[in-house]
Enzyme design. Structure first.
Site, mmCIF file in Angstrom:
data_model
loop_
_atom_site.group_PDB
_atom_site.id
_atom_site.type_symbol
_atom_site.label_atom_id
_atom_site.label_comp_id
_atom_site.label_asym_id
_atom_site.label_seq_id
_atom_site.Cartn_x
_atom_site.Cartn_y
_atom_site.Cartn_z
ATOM 1 C CB SER A 123 -45.645 -12.017 36.352
ATOM 2 O OG SER A 123 -45.879 -11.700 37.735
ATOM 3 C CE1 TYR B 13 -41.458 -14.459 37.338
ATOM 4 C CE2 TYR B 13 -42.551 -12.976 38.129
ATOM 5 C CZ TYR B 13 -42.301 -13.818 38.213
ATOM 6 O OH TYR B 13 -43.743 -14.076 37.573
#
Length: 274
Positions: A141, A154
């Site tokens: 990401s 995350y």
């Protein structure tokens, strides 16, 4: 690597980027294993692909972070299609939010977003080195290069995913092993729609940060970009080109970048009335 005729496993491919990758790989002539924790979702995607590519897809259900499951998945793939050429470590979760994240949420994020990649590589890379070829694609990401407002697990786990992909490429890139690391911002997936939308201010902050930082892309467009990058052997895959600009700003003046991120967070919170 040219995907035509190759054998590929895509984890987390019951929906989103993973499903789009599976479709694109099959369309490009690869034989594909669609695997997801949600077996029914994996079966739906595989059934859809089989309409046009009936002998090129199978599906499997299982936890991508479980080593025994991965071992069985690889063995089944080899029995059905032959040796694995490409592995797409795509399964991922949002994890918890801030410092209130539980130990279970931290562990789940690290297991699925990082250790699943490590375990797959342990099972595949030695054989690839013997063959002199193989390709590992990590779905990380932009949060792994920058950070994710709102969600500590995350952000931390995606940094770990990027770091492992870098290490893998540095260590085995000279031995015929290709490695790519996908670092998108917003993609229209269930993770964006629900993973960062738990009715909590931190969750809403995370979702708004992703949606306002740049265009939210269709998974099929991201899959095209990934396959092109694999064909070229490129390590860093940035479907949102501005991520590179943000990353350069971060590296050139870390303190200024952190201050800017604080201000961005404050602006998002103010817009939400928090």
């Amino acid at each position: 690597m040219d995907i035509s005729g190759k054998v590929a496993i895509v984890t987390g491919s019951g929906a989103g980027i993973g499903a789009a990758l599976a479709r694109r790989l099959a369309a490009g002539g690869a034989r594909v294993v669609v695997t997801d924790l949600d077996g029914a979702a994996a079966e739906r995607v595989a059934t859809e692909i089989a309409v046009d590519h009936p002998d090129s897809v199978i599906f499997s259900a299982g936890d991508a972070a479980d080593e025994a499951t991965l071992r069985d998945l690889i063995a089944r793939t080899e029995a059905e299609f032959g040796p694995v050429d490409l592995f797409f470590a795509n399964a991922g979760i949002a994890g918890g939010l801030g410092l209130d994240s539980t130990e279970e949420q931290w562990n789940a994020a690290l297991q699925i977003n990082v250790m699943a990649h490590v375990r797959a590589a342990k099972l595949l890379v030695p054989g690839w080195v013997e063959r002199g070829s193989g390709y590992f694609v990590t779905t990380a990401s932009a949060a792994g290069l920058l950070t994710q407002l709102g969600s500590a697990p995350y952000s931390v786990s995606k940094h770990g995913a990027v770091a492992f992909a870098e290490w893998l490429s540095v260590t085995y890139g000279g031995k015929g092993i290709g490695v790519s690391c996908l670092c998108p911002m917003g993609v229209q997936t269930a993770l964006l729609d629900t993973g960062f939308s738990a009715g909590d201010p931190s969750a809403e902050l995370a979702a708004r940060a992703v949606r306002t930082a740049g265009e939210v892309l269709d998974p099929a467009d991201v899959a095209d970009i990934v396959v092109d990058a694999v064909a070229d052997g490129r390590f860093l895959i940035l479907p949102h080109p501005q991520v590179l600009e943000f990353y350069r700003h971060k590296g050139s003046d870390y303190d200024r970048w952190i201050l800017g991120m604080r201000r961005y967070q404050e602006a998002l919170l103010a817009a939400d009335g928090v």
